[in-house]
Design an enzyme around this catalytic site. Structure first.
Site, PDB file in Angstrom:
ATOM      1  CE  LYS A  87      50.668  29.002  40.949  1.00  0.00           C
ATOM      2  NZ  LYS A  87      51.554  28.781  39.766  1.00  0.00           N
ATOM      3  CD  GLU A 109      45.014  34.637  44.662  1.00  0.00           C
ATOM      4  OE1 GLU A 109      44.213  34.335  45.572  1.00  0.00           O
ATOM      5  OE2 GLU A 109      46.148  34.133  44.570  1.00  0.00           O
ATOM      6  CB  SER A 373      57.636  24.744  39.546  1.00  0.00           C
ATOM      7  OG  SER A 373      57.782  25.437  38.318  1.00  0.00           O
TER       8      SER A 373
HETATM    9  C1  LIG Z   1      52.502  29.590  39.333  1.00  0.00           C
HETATM   10  C2  LIG Z   1      53.698  28.851  38.900  1.00  0.00           C
HETATM   11  C3  LIG Z   1      55.005  29.303  39.218  1.00  0.00           C
HETATM   12  C4  LIG Z   1      55.278  30.595  39.898  1.00  0.00           C
HETATM   13  O1  LIG Z   1      54.769  30.709  41.186  1.00  0.00           O
HETATM   14  P1  LIG Z   1      55.668  30.565  42.481  1.00  0.00           P
HETATM   15  O2  LIG Z   1      54.745  30.957  43.579  1.00  0.00           O
HETATM   16  O3  LIG Z   1      56.836  31.478  42.332  1.00  0.00           O
HETATM   17  O4  LIG Z   1      56.093  29.145  42.567  1.00  0.00           O
HETATM   18  C5  LIG Z   1      56.070  28.508  38.833  1.00  0.00           C
HETATM   19  N1  LIG Z   1      55.887  27.364  38.152  1.00  0.00           N
HETATM   20  C6  LIG Z   1      54.666  26.914  37.830  1.00  0.00           C
HETATM   21  C7  LIG Z   1      54.551  25.628  37.077  1.00  0.00           C
HETATM   22  C8  LIG Z   1      53.528  27.630  38.183  1.00  0.00           C
HETATM   23  O5  LIG Z   1      52.308  27.174  37.848  1.00  0.00           O
END
Ligand SMILES: *Cc1c(COP(=O)(O)O)cnc(C)c1O
Length: 406
Positions: A87, A109, A373
């Protein structure tokens, strides 16, 4: 690929009240100008290197590959980015853009708090004051993230309207922006919302895929990412979309299983077209347009909508969608911890779970990349409760009796 699209197939657009048309046009222009400005690109690259810690590694997951006996698995470690997830890439890009456009205040947000933490960190680094709108209910559930946002100097504003969760926080952020757009940038957190946000978030997140283009010295057969709003997936995949030899798989939250309110699956003929929060896409909503309740063990995957580009890629068949259930994500969490020494974020563990199945169906001379992610430290209250309930409860009880101040 064109840098800017109002629409992705039938989805996208800019369905906002008249007063927000001008600030969104200004943002679109500011974004286009910034992309054409080598100085801005240089600032973003430098921020990525010095603050975020990029490039993040592409780890050959040899133990996991051997244990599963199929494809060679590689893991892109976005969890090693500062603040622990992808993020920050978008937060950094938009905060730098805001500064370039002469904005002196940032609003955002947040639902689970991850986007709020990333935004607050980027703003602290750039010396920009920042207000984070968060539902009262989410503030209660996500106390550690509120704590970190405030530590970074952000003001967390409690939203008490509606269900007091993410969608109400989004409404409140738009309201603030409507009144203050001349000096304020609204830093939206996923690849969705009114145009130009889906394009902008994709461009800033595609640093993930561009690094993989440099790092992968092998042919890529399959790429797997989890999909909440869609920002990590589109950033990971977008540089590879033209290469149709690559199979791309998006993983949604299968939650407790089928049935309304048990999951957050939008792409299995479950989502219906709708226009919500400024853009057209597939949403979980009823025939009155009321958004349905969702469930996932991971706070980042329980969003009722999906980014317009991913919805379109899914309908075209370029991107396949599958699901992982809560318990499959927990199994994947344990598997990658034991075999690779990696604690996946609960969201990323959904990608891990789907990849474990896919890898087994592939040959050892084929390669699969998982986008991890984020890392899972943030999830300890959920994973420990689910996997080690009694011990965890005892620990929390002991902590609650501890005297913090003498
Ligand atoms: C917020 C988040 C997501 C989901 O959001 P996307 O916009 O679909 O990437 C996925 N993995 C992590 C670690 C997150 O913090």
């Amino acid at each position: 690929m064109p840098r800017y699209n109002d629409y992705f197939g039938p989805y996208g657009g800019r369905y906002v009240p008249e007063v927000l048309q001008a600030p969104l046009k200004e943002l679109e222009q500011g974004f286009q100008d910034a992309l054409d400005d080598p100085e801005f690109i240089g600032e973003f690259d430098e921020f990525c290197r010095d603050f975020i810690g990029r490039p993040t590694p592409l780890l050959p997951a040899k133990n996991a590959s051997k244990a599963l006996g199929g494809a060679q698995i590689y893991i892109k470690l976005e969890g090693l980015a500062n603040t622990g997830a992808h993020k920050i890439n978008n937060a950094a890009g938009q905060a730098l853009l805001a500064r370039r456009m002469g904005k002196t205040r940032i609003i955002a947000e947040t639902g689970a708090g991850q986007h709020g933490v990333a935004t607050a960190a980027a703003c602290a680094r750039l010396g920009l004051p920042c207000v984070i709108y968060m539902g009262e209910e989410d503030i209660r559930r996500q106390h550690p993230n509120v704590y970190w946002m405030e530590m970074y100097g952000a003001e967390v504003r409690s939203v008490t309207s509606g269900s007091r969760t993410l969608k109400d926080a989004v409404n409140e952020a738009f309201r603030d922006w409507t009144a203050n757009s001349d000096k304020t940038h609204y830093l939206l957190g996923s690849a969705l919302g009114p145009s130009p946000y889906p394009d902008m978030v994709r461009e800033f997140q595609s640093v993930i895929g561009r690094e993989i283009q440099e790092q992968a010295t092998f042919p890529i057969h399959t790429m797997v990412a989890c999909v909440g709003g869609g920002s990590n997936a589109i950033g990971f995949l977008s540089p590879f979309l033209e290469d149709t030899s690559i199979r791309m798989v998006g993983v949604e939250a299968g939650g407790r299983g089928d049935g309304e309110g048990n999951n957050a699956v939008r792409m299995a003929d479950t989502g219906r077209p709708g226009i919500i929060q400024g853009y057209k896409s597939l949403f979980l909503h009823n025939s009155d347009g009321q958004v349905l309740k969702t469930h996932s063990i991971s706070a980042g995957l329980d969003y009722p909508g999906i980014g317009p580009q991913l919805a379109s890629l899914g309908e075209q068949g370029r991107l396949e969608f599958t699901q992982a259930k809560d318990d499959e994500a927990l199994e994947a969490l344990k598997f990658f911890a034991r075999h690779e020494g990696l604690i996946f974020a609960m969201e990323s563990a959904h990608a891990g779970a789907a990849a474990m199945k896919l890898a087994k169906e592939m040959r050892p001379d084929q390669n699969l990349i998982i986008n991890m992610s984020g890392r899972g430290d943030k999830d300890i209250f959920i994973s420990a409760a689910a996997l080690d309930g009694e011990n965890w409860k005892r620990f929390l009880q002991k902590e609650s009796r501890r005297k913090y101040v003498d």
